[in-house]
Design an enzyme around this catalytic site. Structure first.
Site, PDB file in Angstrom:
ATOM      1  N   LYS A 149       0.830  -1.202   0.000  1.00 15.84           N
ATOM      2  CA  LYS A 149       0.000   0.000   0.000  1.00 15.84           C
ATOM      3  C   LYS A 149       0.866   1.254   0.000  1.00 15.84           C
ATOM      4  CE  LYS A 149      -3.884  -0.578   2.316  1.00 15.84           C
ATOM      5  NZ  LYS A 149      -4.573  -0.849   3.585  1.00 15.84           N
ATOM      6  N   ARG A 152      -3.214   3.090   8.430  1.00 18.63           N
ATOM      7  CA  ARG A 152      -3.525   1.940   7.584  1.00 18.63           C
ATOM      8  C   ARG A 152      -2.364   0.966   7.575  1.00 18.63           C
ATOM      9  NH1 ARG A 152      -4.816   4.649   1.855  1.00 18.63           N
ATOM     10  NH2 ARG A 152      -6.113   2.787   1.608  1.00 18.63           N
ATOM     11  N   GLY A 158      -6.825 -10.253   7.322  1.00 16.48           N
ATOM     12  CA  GLY A 158      -6.506 -10.801   8.635  1.00 16.48           C
ATOM     13  C   GLY A 158      -5.610  -9.860   9.402  1.00 16.48           C
ATOM     14  N   MET A 186      -4.602  -5.827  10.614  1.00 20.04           N
ATOM     15  CA  MET A 186      -5.416  -4.852  11.319  1.00 20.04           C
ATOM     16  C   MET A 186      -6.286  -4.014  10.389  1.00 20.04           C
ATOM     17  SD  MET A 186      -4.344  -1.792  13.718  1.00 20.04           S
ATOM     18  CE  MET A 186      -4.731  -0.661  12.427  1.00 20.04           C
ATOM     19  N   ARG A 215      -3.725  -1.184  -6.569  1.00 18.88           N
ATOM     20  CA  ARG A 215      -2.906  -2.410  -6.515  1.00 18.88           C
ATOM     21  C   ARG A 215      -3.341  -3.312  -7.651  1.00 18.88           C
ATOM     22  NH1 ARG A 215      -5.745  -4.870  -1.103  1.00 18.88           N
ATOM     23  NH2 ARG A 215      -7.858  -4.806  -1.903  1.00 18.88           N
ATOM     24  N   HIS A 246      -9.961 -40.699   4.595  1.00 20.00           N
ATOM     25  CA  HIS A 246      -9.939 -41.512   3.376  1.00 20.00           C
ATOM     26  C   HIS A 246     -10.711 -40.825   2.253  1.00 20.00           C
ATOM     27  CE1 HIS A 246     -11.495 -44.685   0.675  1.00 20.00           C
ATOM     28  NE2 HIS A 246     -10.259 -45.164   0.794  1.00 20.00           N
ATOM     29  N   SER A 304      13.781 -41.241  -7.966  1.00 22.73           N
ATOM     30  CA  SER A 304      12.560 -40.469  -7.819  1.00 22.73           C
ATOM     31  C   SER A 304      12.439 -40.143  -6.336  1.00 22.73           C
ATOM     32  CB  SER A 304      11.356 -41.273  -8.300  1.00 22.73           C
ATOM     33  OG  SER A 304      10.197 -40.533  -8.093  1.00 22.73           O
ATOM     34  N   CYS A 310       8.185 -37.508  -6.870  1.00 21.37           N
ATOM     35  CA  CYS A 310       6.836 -38.043  -7.028  1.00 21.37           C
ATOM     36  C   CYS A 310       5.983 -37.873  -5.769  1.00 21.37           C
ATOM     37  CB  CYS A 310       6.878 -39.496  -7.470  1.00 21.37           C
ATOM     38  SG  CYS A 310       7.583 -40.600  -6.239  1.00 21.37           S
ATOM     39  N   TYR A 330      12.118 -33.691 -13.663  1.00 23.34           N
ATOM     40  CA  TYR A 330      10.658 -33.588 -13.679  1.00 23.34           C
ATOM     41  C   TYR A 330      10.074 -33.635 -12.269  1.00 23.34           C
ATOM     42  CZ  TYR A 330      10.484 -38.627 -12.710  1.00 23.34           C
ATOM     43  OH  TYR A 330      10.631 -39.844 -12.115  1.00 23.34           O
TER      44      TYR A 330
END
Ligand code: ADP
Ligand code: MG
Ligand code: MG
Length: 872
Positions: A22, A92, A101, A103, A336, A454, A761, A828, A848
């Site tokens: 800001k 601000r 969240g 002030m 913004r 699950h 992996s 993975c 990867y």
């Protein structure tokens, strides 16, 4: 001496780290010559000093604040607390990244009884003055002193009722004065002291409150979920007030340069006449669309559209702006880069390139990878959703929307789906036996279970909508009660897996599409990135989905998932309870054709792409029932006595199954299992390669290795089996053997292991678990305490721990390459689809990442963003 305070005219848009978003943008707008009420920013460094100094604002910082207050007085020609020409300010908060969240803003600070009276004389508008005054007391008490906001609202409501009016604007000067008096009395009663009348005290208290709010629980949670480090701190902006509540020639509003929900290139916004600050969003009065300003104040409208245009061109992105009109004069209070829906983000990105405003590389950075998720699942038709009211709320366990006729068992859901019905599977909780019902249903709703239950985990893997742990749901045999309403089997319910909302009846859904702007944008993403993205997929269906979402191979097929299928669990159990090798082989021979069929299915879908198949991994007890009745039933089915079977179940019991008899350890004890799986993989590949089309190269992956000899042992079984089959077939099938790196010892000895492994992996789930020494299933119980005490700031199972586990990964990659320079390296674990983790994997030079199909587009975008920021 450190400079802790900057005038808006001293900063600029690149100083976000120091001035917060800001503050930096207020400075930038000032530099652009836009009408910005002037003021100063107290830096994020001052916030960190405040914490270093035991939550105190040090003398030198206080001095700088008051020095800059004087400069501000000189600029505005007004004086703080002055009777002749008083200065009022807003305080601000503003962190580097926008953070809900934090002030709330305090407006009209600097007011007290005397200042109010002098302002009445100056403005000749007592109603405005006392309206501002009562707002100030209310905000200061709530935000700084933590008195409950609703108490103030109650006092206002009481007065409105007595006066028989509905709107704040209908209250007159005397009413406002009465509110001021009653608010102050309430303050005194609850705080045991008078409301602070010294403006300097008010200012310092407000600054402290902003600093404090950096560490309130809401902010800490938000930071964890959004990868924001706790040592950034927040800045504080002190800005001279402009008043939208001075009368009908004044007002306040917010606007976007493009539509934030569709992306349409058209000014979009709302404003309210005679109002201040948050009134627009608070919903007390219904605001007017920005276009109506054209009729009432055409000059201002024209000026505003010009500014909006200028800002968008300057920032080269869609802007979200706040403005206030004071007595017919326009002021800009904030700009913004605007938050937007995923759909709008893609349209804007594609449009900005088409308009020549940005390059592809630039727009790629403007779309939040995690946002793409919402485009990949069906959603409720927004118009239909507006008219619906939820009857209950559960956990948003797996995103998307679903609407269907409810059934309470997997069988019934499958049967109904076979008849062409859209169904919802509703259960107390789900278990592996429900899989087919989950596949058949549009979505899953459970009464019990959390985000890692699950139902939640499996649904996310399938990309299927799921609401879990819905307390207000009671499941009976043929009907349910949802939030007190009875719904019978076969009646319609709609669930929203992104919010957790549950609705009775039909809400139409719209399908996800991967065409249009999405396709264009993802095309650019693929042009740019260098990290490959594969998917974790266990079935041909998942593999197809993965291809649709742009996967370039399968990084992990979990063979055990195939073992659970209803038609083969019997053979698997027979294999487990076998008393000798011959028996076990007989059972394995029953499984072989089914496994081969599974692999053929996947290979056929993935022709031309690599497919990594992991040998059996979980401990065997997972395939056996644990409850007495179930053991009895199974014993009967298998022709065993209860005692015999129970003995096996007991003997397989493990104290710590995650570190127990699993992974390659199974193959060490029962080589015939690895043999059967290798046979299934190799025969499947040979069969599929006989068909026309690109060839399949299977990658056989050994899990949980910790030593070179261990891998050698299992690899021996694999190559002996595979080579014999290949020789016999007369083909020249190529295959690879590699290992997972998921045990710290494997990372440490990676140079030796790489002599045997053609690829690594990284199984980052287990590697994280073992490195931290805490189990993924139990960590939830205590991680909260760690966040609160700022020991760990993130859930290492969601965001890869680059500082600890990451060192092991980096070391293993380096060691692995030292003995096998061309070793293929991948990931993975779940982290493969987490954007900030992907960044780390890219930086480590991995080939990867592999993640669930629905996260593939997210990983692709994250990989491209990293390539733009840090090319390799
Ligand atoms: P948030 O981050 O919640 O939007 P802001 O600091 O932007 O908080 O301010 C809340 C509201 O108060 C906004 O509508 C803003 O335009 C208004 N506001 C802030 N400072 C001033 C000021 N100096 N004069 C008039 N209105 C202000
Ligand atoms: Mg706010
Ligand atoms: Mg704002």
């Amino acid at each position: 001496m450190t400079k802790y305070v900057y005038l808006f005219s001293e900063g600029n848009g690149n100083m976000r780290e120091l001035l917060g978003g800001k503050g930096a943008n207020l400075a930038e707008m000032t530099n652009l010559g836009l009408p910005v009420p002037q003021g100063f920013t107290i830096t994020t460094e001052a916030c960190m000093r405040y914490y270093a100094d035991n939550e105190n604002i040090a003398e030198d910082i206080q001095e700088q604040i008051f020095e800059y207050l004087e400069k501000m007085e000189a600029i505005t020609g007004k004086k703080f607390g002055d009777k002749a020409n008083p200065l009022l300010v807003s305080v601000r908060s503003g962190a580097r990244a926008s953070m809900p969240g934090m002030m709330d803003t305090i407006l009209n600070l600097g007011l007290n009884d005397e200042v109010a009276e002098s302002m009445v004389k100056l403005t000749n508008n007592p109603r405005f003055v006392y309206d501002s005054y009562r707002r100030f007391i209310q905000m200061f008490s709530d935000v700084v002193m933590e008195l409950p906001k609703h108490k103030f609202e109650e006092i206002i409501d009481e007065l409105k009722e007595r006066k028989n009016v509905k709107l704040d604007t209908e209250l007159d000067t005397d009413d406002m004065k009465e509110l001021v008096a009653r608010f102050k009395a309430f303050y005194l009663e609850n705080k045991g002291e008078e409301f602070p009348s010294d403006p300097k005290v008010q200012l310092l208290e407000a600054v402290k409150a902003v600093f404090r709010s950096w560490n309130n629980p809401r902010a800490i949670t938000y930071r964890r979920l959004n990868d924001i480090p706790s040592d950034w701190g927040t800045a504080v902006n002190v800005q001279s007030m402009v008043f939208g509540n001075m009368g009908d020639n004044s007002g306040t509003g917010v606007a976007f340069t493009r539509n934030p929900s569709t992306g349409e290139k058209k000014l979009y916004g709302e404003f309210l006449m005679n109002a201040q600050g948050e009134d627009v969003v608070a919903g007390i009065r219904t605001p007017n669309p920005i276009s109506s300003l054209q009729d009432t104040q055409p000059e201002i409208y024209k000026q505003f559209t010009e500014i909006a245009d200028k800002l968008e061109k300057h920032y080269r992105d869609m802007q979200d702006m706040e403005f206030t009109i004071e007595n017919g004069k326009l002021y800009m209070l904030q700009t913004r880069n605007g938050k937007r829906t995923a759909q709008a983000a893609l349209k804007i990105a594609v449009d900005l390139v088409a308009e020549g405003m940005c390059t592809k590389e630039e727009v790629i950075l403007k779309v939040e990878p995690k946002q793409l998720d919402s485009l990949l699942h069906p959603q409720f038709d927004p118009e239909k959703l507006k008219k619906a009211t939820p009857v209950a709320k559960g956990l948003p366990a797996s995103p998307g929307a679903a609407c269907g006729q409810i059934y309470f068992t997997a069988e019934d859901a499958v049967a109904a789906a076979a008849k062409g019905q859209k169904t919802l599977l509703v259960r107390l909780e789900t278990s592996p036996e429900d899989i087919e019902g989950m596949v058949a249903a549009e979505g899953i709703l459970t009464a019990r279970g959390g985000m890692t239950s699950h139902a939640a985990v499996v649904a996310r893997g399938m990309g299927k909508c799921c609401v879990a742990g819905c307390d207000a749901l009671k499941v009976y045999e043929k009907y349910v009660e949802i939030g007190g309403h009875r719904v019978n089997e076969g009646e319609f319910v709609s669930i929203d897996g992104s919010t957790g909302n549950v609705y009775i009846g039909v809400i139409d859904t719209v399908e996800a599409t991967v065409s249009g702007d999405f396709a264009t944008f993802m095309g650019w993403v693929d042009e740019i990135r260098s990290l490959k993205v594969r998917a974790n997929a266990d079935t041909p269906r998942d593999a197809k989905q993965a291809l649709v979402f742009g996967a370039e191979g399968i990084g992990l097929t979990r063979t055990e998932h195939m073992f659970f299928e209803a038609d083969r669990i019997a053979a698997v159990r027979e294999m487990i309870v076998s008393k000798n090798v011959e028996q076990r082989r007989r059972a394995l021979n029953k499984i072989l054709p089914m496994q081969r069929g599974d692999f053929e299915g996947i290979f056929r879908v993935m022709r031309g792409y690599p497919v990594t198949i992991r040998l059996l991994d979980p401990p065997l007890h997972e395939f056996l029932p644990q409850e007495k009745e179930d053991i009895e039933a199974l014993a009967k089915e298998m022709g065993l006595t209860f005692d015999e079977l129970n003995e096996t179940v007991k003997s397989l019991h493990e104290f710590n199954p995650m570190m127990g008899h699993r992974g390659c350890r199974l193959a060490v004890s029962y080589p015939e299992i690895a043999e059967m799986q290798t046979r299934a993989i190799i025969e499947a590949a040979i069969n599929v390669n006989k068909e026309p089309g690109p060839k399949v190269i299977p990658e056989i992956m050994v899990p949980l290795v910790g030593d070179k000899k261990e891998l050698q042992f299992v690899k021996n079984i694999i190559t002996k089996t595979a080579d014999a089959i290949i020789a016999e077939s007369g083909t020249d099938l190529k295959y690879m053997v590699g290992t997972m790196i998921e045990i710290p010892r494997a990372a440490i000895n990676a140079d030796e292991i790489a002599q045997e492994a053609e690829f690594f992996s990284f199984g980052t789930n287990d590697l994280t678990q073992m490195t931290f020494g805490f189990s993924r299933d139990d960590a939830g119980k205590f991680l909260g305490d760690y966040y609160q005490n700022k020991i760990y700031e993130f859930d290492p199972f969601a965001k890869f721990d680059t500082e600890g586990t990451g060192k092991l990964l980096a070391m293993a990659a380096k060691l692995g390459r030292s003995t096998r320079p061309d070793i293929k390296l991948g990931v993975c674990g779940e982290h493969g689809g987490d954007p900030s983790s992907v960044e780390f994997f890219h930086d480590q030079g991995l080939n990867y990442v592999s993640c669930s199909p629905f996260r593939v587009p997210i990983a692709r975008l994250a990989a491209a963003q990293t390539q733009v920021k840090n090319p390799r």
